[in-house]
Design a protein around this motif. Structure first.
Motif, mmCIF file in Angstrom:
data_model
loop_
_atom_site.group_PDB
_atom_site.id
_atom_site.type_symbol
_atom_site.label_atom_id
_atom_site.label_comp_id
_atom_site.label_asym_id
_atom_site.label_seq_id
_atom_site.Cartn_x
_atom_site.Cartn_y
_atom_site.Cartn_z
ATOM 1 N N LYS A 2 0.832 -1.208 0.000
ATOM 2 C CA LYS A 2 0.000 0.000 0.000
ATOM 3 C C LYS A 2 0.865 1.256 0.000
ATOM 4 N N ALA A 3 0.713 2.041 -1.060
ATOM 5 C CA ALA A 3 1.348 3.355 -1.151
ATOM 6 C C ALA A 3 0.298 4.332 -1.652
ATOM 7 N N VAL A 4 0.417 5.589 -1.226
ATOM 8 C CA VAL A 4 -0.588 6.597 -1.567
ATOM 9 C C VAL A 4 0.098 7.888 -1.985
ATOM 10 N N GLU A 5 -0.705 8.751 -2.618
ATOM 11 C CA GLU A 5 -0.249 10.099 -2.921
ATOM 12 C C GLU A 5 -1.260 11.096 -2.384
ATOM 13 N N ALA A 6 -0.781 12.312 -2.123
ATOM 14 C CA ALA A 6 -1.641 13.384 -1.643
ATOM 15 C C ALA A 6 -1.080 14.710 -2.137
ATOM 16 N N TYR A 7 -1.925 15.724 -2.119
ATOM 17 C CA TYR A 7 -1.483 17.069 -2.492
ATOM 18 C C TYR A 7 -1.430 17.923 -1.233
ATOM 19 N N ILE A 8 -0.273 18.528 -0.999
ATOM 20 C CA ILE A 8 -0.097 19.473 0.102
ATOM 21 C C ILE A 8 0.442 20.762 -0.493
ATOM 22 N N PRO A 9 -0.287 21.858 -0.383
ATOM 23 C CA PRO A 9 0.122 23.101 -1.055
ATOM 24 C C PRO A 9 1.531 23.522 -0.685
ATOM 25 N N PRO A 10 2.290 24.036 -1.644
ATOM 26 C CA PRO A 10 3.656 24.490 -1.390
ATOM 27 C C PRO A 10 3.705 25.481 -0.228
ATOM 28 N N GLY A 11 4.695 25.276 0.649
ATOM 29 C CA GLY A 11 4.896 26.192 1.760
ATOM 30 C C GLY A 11 4.119 25.860 3.020
ATOM 31 N N ARG A 12 3.138 24.966 2.932
ATOM 32 C CA ARG A 12 2.348 24.619 4.113
ATOM 33 C C ARG A 12 3.153 23.704 5.032
ATOM 34 N N THR A 13 3.079 23.963 6.315
ATOM 35 C CA THR A 13 3.766 23.128 7.293
ATOM 36 C C THR A 13 2.831 22.606 8.372
ATOM 37 N N ASP A 14 1.559 22.969 8.287
ATOM 38 C CA ASP A 14 0.596 22.671 9.352
ATOM 39 C C ASP A 14 -0.415 21.611 8.926
ATOM 40 N N VAL A 15 -0.019 20.719 8.033
ATOM 41 C CA VAL A 15 -0.930 19.708 7.488
ATOM 42 C C VAL A 15 -0.513 18.329 7.996
ATOM 43 N N SER A 16 -1.480 17.534 8.401
ATOM 44 C CA SER A 16 -1.207 16.148 8.775
ATOM 45 C C SER A 16 -1.723 15.234 7.672
ATOM 46 N N LEU A 17 -1.236 14.023 7.665
ATOM 47 C CA LEU A 17 -1.664 13.073 6.639
ATOM 48 C C LEU A 17 -3.159 12.800 6.741
ATOM 49 N N SER A 18 -3.675 12.803 7.943
ATOM 50 C CA SER A 18 -5.106 12.550 8.135
ATOM 51 C C SER A 18 -5.973 13.672 7.583
ATOM 52 N N ASP A 19 -5.382 14.847 7.326
ATOM 53 C CA ASP A 19 -6.131 15.960 6.732
ATOM 54 C C ASP A 19 -6.302 15.811 5.225
ATOM 55 N N CYS A 20 -5.516 14.939 4.609
ATOM 56 C CA CYS A 20 -5.392 14.911 3.148
ATOM 57 C C CYS A 20 -6.235 13.807 2.524
ATOM 58 N N PRO A 21 -6.942 14.118 1.439
ATOM 59 C CA PRO A 21 -7.507 13.038 0.631
ATOM 60 C C PRO A 21 -6.363 12.224 0.032
ATOM 61 N N LEU A 22 -6.413 10.925 0.193
ATOM 62 C CA LEU A 22 -5.339 10.050 -0.266
ATOM 63 C C LEU A 22 -5.787 9.240 -1.470
ATOM 64 N N ARG A 23 -4.920 9.131 -2.460
ATOM 65 C CA ARG A 23 -5.185 8.303 -3.633
ATOM 66 C C ARG A 23 -4.216 7.138 -3.613
ATOM 67 N N GLU A 24 -4.738 5.917 -3.664
ATOM 68 C CA GLU A 24 -3.854 4.756 -3.640
ATOM 69 C C GLU A 24 -3.105 4.640 -4.961
ATOM 70 N N LEU A 25 -1.845 4.282 -4.869
ATOM 71 C CA LEU A 25 -0.996 4.135 -6.040
ATOM 72 C C LEU A 25 -1.005 2.687 -6.518
ATOM 73 N N LYS A 26 -1.208 2.508 -7.817
ATOM 74 C CA LYS A 26 -1.164 1.186 -8.421
ATOM 75 C C LYS A 26 -0.489 1.289 -9.781
ATOM 76 N N THR A 27 0.460 0.426 -10.017
ATOM 77 C CA THR A 27 1.115 0.413 -11.325
ATOM 78 C C THR A 27 0.170 -0.193 -12.365
ATOM 79 N N ARG A 28 0.538 -0.042 -13.625
ATOM 80 C CA ARG A 28 -0.333 -0.530 -14.696
ATOM 81 C C ARG A 28 0.259 -1.758 -15.365
#
Length: 275
Positions: A137-163
């Protein structure tokens, strides 16, 4: 053998990773001098400042685990040997940073028994975070540049899957800074429909996302360049092998943590057309 809660580890590491990213963004926008290390590779204040932040963060998040970090190693500061250790590249893609292409990353990888099992990669300009959350299980998320006050639980996560690759129309990734005639000769044995170029460890992440089928690197790299990306890619369904087809393994301190030539595959290795 010590066990790890990867989601908890990611949460503990994220503040220092984002703080390091914010420091890099400040220097990226204002500009910084470029120096040359003993191996002729470039280094900037952004590399050094980010590494100091990350080392402090790792001391808090995973105290007692040795850390092999690029800039410390370049100064001869090496941790005691062990089978479990972190590999840190505070600014992978310094050339991308200096040339303002934005495709540089912060890499933190955890190796257990010669295998990278956890990876966290953050691209500060792109706001792209990639992280291993467990076996398979690996995921990706978007965290705006410069932000330092974000936790992983705040982020919508997309699971990574190869093709699944189409061996008659493959998409391959190439480095922006390290294209060679040897790589072109290697690719001639495959049916390539598209070539995409990217910098830093983002190539591993793009394959993990299913955006390409493989990436070949023929030339010098160090373990801190690849450990985090390999962990993420393998959790997404891929693998990383030497040219002989063996898994890429870690802990080669006797050779200054250099990797052999390798290929990052979206699934299992693809045989060339000419055997």
């Amino acid at each position: 053998m010590r066990t790890f809660d990867f989601p908890a580890l990611a949460e503990r590491l994220l503040p220092s990773v984002l703080t390091a990213g914010a420091a890099q963004m400040r220097l990226y926008e204002s500009g910084t001098a470029v120096e040359e290390k003993a191996d002729s590779s470039p280094v900037t204040a952004a590399d050094r400042e980010a590494e100091a932040i990350l080392l402090d963060g790792l001391w808090t998040a995973a105290r007692g685990i040795p850390v092999v970090a690029e800039e410390s190693m370049s100064l001869g500061v090496a941790p005691p040997r062990g089978t479990t250790f972190f590999l840190v590249d505070p600014l992978d893609g310094t050339r991308e940073f200096v040339e303002r292409r934005g495709e540089f990353t912060i890499n933190v990888g955890l190796v257990v028994g010669k295998t990278p099992v956890f990876g966290l990669i953050y691209a500060p300009v792109l706001g792209a975070l990639y992280v291993t959350l467990g076996k398979g299980k690996a995921v990706e998320a978007y965290i705006p540049p410069g932000r330092t006050d974000v936790s992983l639980s705040d982020c919508p996560l997309r699971e990574l899957k190869t093709r699944t690759p189409n061996i008659d129309a493959l998409t391959v990734l190439e480095s922006r800074s390290h294209r060679t005639t040897q790589i072109e000769a290697f690719l001639a044995d495959y049916s390539i429909a598209e070539v995409k170029r990217a910098g830093s460890s983002l190539k591993f992440c793009l394959i993990a996302r299913g955006d390409a089928d493989f990436y070949v690197r023929l030339g010098p790299t160090r373990e801190w360049d690849t450990a985090s990306g390999q962990a993420i890619l393998e959790a997404a369904g891929g693998c990383v092998t030497t040219l002989a087809g063996h898994p890429l393994v870690y802990g080669n301190g006797e050779d200054s943590y250099y990797n052999p030539n390798f290929i990052a595959w979206g699934r299992t290795p693809i045989a060339p057309r000419r055997q």
